[in-house]
Design an enzyme around this catalytic site. Structure first.
Site, short mmCIF file in Angstrom:
data_model
loop_
_atom_site.label_atom_id
_atom_site.label_comp_id
_atom_site.label_asym_id
_atom_site.label_seq_id
_atom_site.Cartn_x
_atom_site.Cartn_y
_atom_site.Cartn_z
N ARG A 61 0.84 -1.21 0.00
CA ARG A 61 0.00 0.00 0.00
C ARG A 61 0.87 1.25 0.00
NH1 ARG A 61 -1.79 1.64 4.83
NH2 ARG A 61 -2.38 -0.45 5.47
N ASP A 186 -3.79 20.02 -12.69
CA ASP A 186 -4.28 18.76 -13.24
C ASP A 186 -3.92 18.77 -14.73
OD1 ASP A 186 -5.80 16.76 -14.49
OD2 ASP A 186 -7.32 16.81 -12.91
C1 3LM Z 1 -14.29 12.31 -17.71
N1 3LM Z 1 -12.66 12.39 -15.96
O1 3LM Z 1 -14.93 11.66 -18.52
P1 3LM Z 1 -10.36 9.13 -12.35
N2 3LM Z 1 -9.09 14.97 -13.54
C2 3LM Z 1 -9.63 15.10 -14.77
C3 3LM Z 1 -10.54 14.14 -15.23
O2 3LM Z 1 -11.05 14.32 -16.46
C4 3LM Z 1 -10.88 13.05 -14.42
C5 3LM Z 1 -10.29 12.94 -13.15
C6 3LM Z 1 -9.39 13.91 -12.74
C7 3LM Z 1 -13.68 11.67 -16.52
C8 3LM Z 1 -14.08 10.49 -15.99
S1 3LM Z 1 -16.76 10.66 -15.57
C9 3LM Z 1 -17.60 9.56 -14.53
C10 3LM Z 1 -15.36 9.77 -16.22
C11 3LM Z 1 -9.27 16.28 -15.59
C12 3LM Z 1 -11.87 12.00 -14.87
C13 3LM Z 1 -10.60 11.79 -12.24
O3 3LM Z 1 -10.60 9.02 -10.89
O4 3LM Z 1 -9.17 8.33 -12.80
O5 3LM Z 1 -11.61 8.92 -13.16
O6 3LM Z 1 -9.88 10.66 -12.63
O7 3LM Z 1 -14.08 13.55 -17.84
#
Ligand code: 3LM
Length: 431
Positions: A61, A186
């Site tokens: 972890r 991000d």
């Molecule tokens: C999407 N986005 O379809 P995960 N930062 C950014 C993102 O676009 C996302 C995350 C963080 C999408 C996911 S929507 C249910 C599907 C700019 C995710 C979060 O936890 O790996 O999904 O990342 O825009």
């Protein structure tokens, strides 16, 4: 390749960095270390590992030899000292925020954020006494006057999901630094191949590795890079004790496979996206196209300054509004209706009812997210087939047919697009 080799090219580092096959019986690819626990040489050795007085793995972890290679590799690609892996992008975001914040602190975030990041900030952090102010970070005066001594973190996406606003990384991170705040970018949409926020002054860079870094729609993962001090703090607090959101070694293997082709994929995504953005701009059924590679994009010059290419994401609105957008999505045959992005398959979705449904309609209006926006993740298919699918879908919706392109027109668009792309810094060597 040893870890001293980070002066080599991006693609070389993406393929080789931090792994020496000769140390692993010649195995071309890093072995998967599936062990959950690690043995100690002695009771004293175990105690030293736990006290941080000795280096080494003791429980997966917290760290793992396969993840170690990925973490070093992403840090190298981002130009950062250290990297850390997580079970998802949201795992990376929450572990980082919980590590760095405490009750009474304030976060300044850009107005446009991925829906769950917004929900985490808006509803999640407030439960713990952290206040979040949303500021339009494309307006640096507004940001400068919003920063207070309580501001602990400054957080933004660029390009922003879903409306493709571009935030000036250098200016915003320097304002944050002057105010004693930590800046977090991000970089999911751009990837380190297009933008390296650390070199522009960011303290931390976060990724949903689910997207372009993995690149094949077959994993969920997150990554963080930054200074060794900050990243270690997140490892021992946010990851180890607060979230436990650790990445599986199988996932790390898939991301390392994806990284090998990241440069090639981002070139193709960007090239096809420019062609599709131009096609949509020229279509009479389309009201507006948001793509930083278009000269009409309000921050095209800034995008040229901080992005190597303009990426694979497009947002657009149709003249007929939301109903037309839905009708178009429903008529597409090859392009898939799905959330997520950065995959080989072209994906289309409606942010207001899907990825950004966590915002209320009023919040979306205040945060620059139009309810009529359609988001398109341009895949790696032959671009002519992407255009043909749009053509047939527009025709099936009985939209005026000015967008119906003959092969000759498509060739013209493609050549114009390549000329535009070639005018962008750094690109001459990659198309
Ligand atoms: C999407 N986005 O379809 P995960 N930062 C950014 C993102 O676009 C996302 C995350 C963080 C999408 C996911 S929507 C249910 C599907 C700019 C995710 C979060 O936890 O790996 O999904 O990342 O825009």
């Amino acid at each position: 390749m040893s870890e001293q080799s980070n002066n080599t090219g991006f693609a070389t580092n993406a393929i080789h960095f931090a792994y020496d096959a000769q140390q692993e019986q010649g195995a071309l690819n890093p072995p998967l270390h599936l062990s959950s626990t690690y043995t100690f040489e002695s009771a004293e050795h175990g105690a030293d590992l736990f006290a941080g007085n000795a280096q080494g793995h003791f429980y997966s972890r917290i760290s793992n030899p396969t993840l170690d290679i990925l973490e070093k590799r992403i840090a190298c690609l981002e130009g950062a000292q250290s990297g850390l892996s997580f079970a998802s992008g949201m795992g990376a975001i929450s572990a980082t925020m919980w590590t760095l914040l405490q009750s009474g602190d304030e976060v300044l975030a850009d107005i446009t954020l991925y829906g769950c990041t917004y929900a985490f900030m808006q509803h999640g952090l407030s439960k713990f006494g952290v206040s979040v102010k949303f500021v339009d970070m494309t307006d640096t005066d507004a940001l400068a006057s919003a920063i207070t001594p309580r501001t602990k973190l400054v957080y933004f996406e660029t390009p922003a999901n879903p409306n493709m606003r571009i935030v000036d990384i250098q200016t915003v991170c320097s304002l944050a630094r002057d105010a004693g705040a930590i800046s977090i970018v991000d970089n999911t949409y751009a990837t380190p191949y297009l933008t390296q926020p650390i070199a522009l002054g960011a303290d931390l860079v976060i990724h949903s590795a689910t997207k372009y870094l993995g690149g094949h729609g077959d994993l969920v993962a997150g990554l963080l890079v930054g200074s060794t001090d900050l990243v270690n703090q997140v490892r021992v607090e946010g990851l180890k004790d607060m979230t436990g959101a650790c990445m599986s070694p199988f996932t790390a293997m898939l991301i390392m496979r994806g990284l090998k082709t990241l440069e090639l994929r981002m070139q193709r995504h960007s090239q096809s996206a420019q062609t599709v953005a131009q096609y949509l701009t020229d279509h009479s059924a389309v009201k507006h196209v948001y793509y930083p590679g278009l000269v009409e994009h309000p921050q095209h010059e800034l995008a040229k300054k901080q992005m190597r290419l303009f990426g694979g994401m497009i947002a657009f609105e149709l003249n007929g509004g939301l109903e037309s957008g839905k009708a178009l999505m429903n008529e597409l045959k090859m392009i898939q209706r799905a959330v997520s992005l950065g995959d080989a398959e072209s994906l289309i979705q409606h942010p207001a009812s899907m990825t950004h449904a966590a915002y209320t309609p009023e919040q979306r209006a205040a945060h620059g997210i139009s309810d009529t926006l359609v988001r398109f993740s341009v895949g790696l298919e032959s671009v002519a087939d992407i255009l043909n699918d749009f053509d047939q879908a527009f025709s099936a919706c009985h939209e005026p047919s000015t967008g119906s392109l003959m092969a000759k027109d498509k060739a013209v668009i493609r050549n114009q697009t390549l000329d535009q792309l070639r005018s962008v810094r750094h690109l001459t060597d990659c198309v």
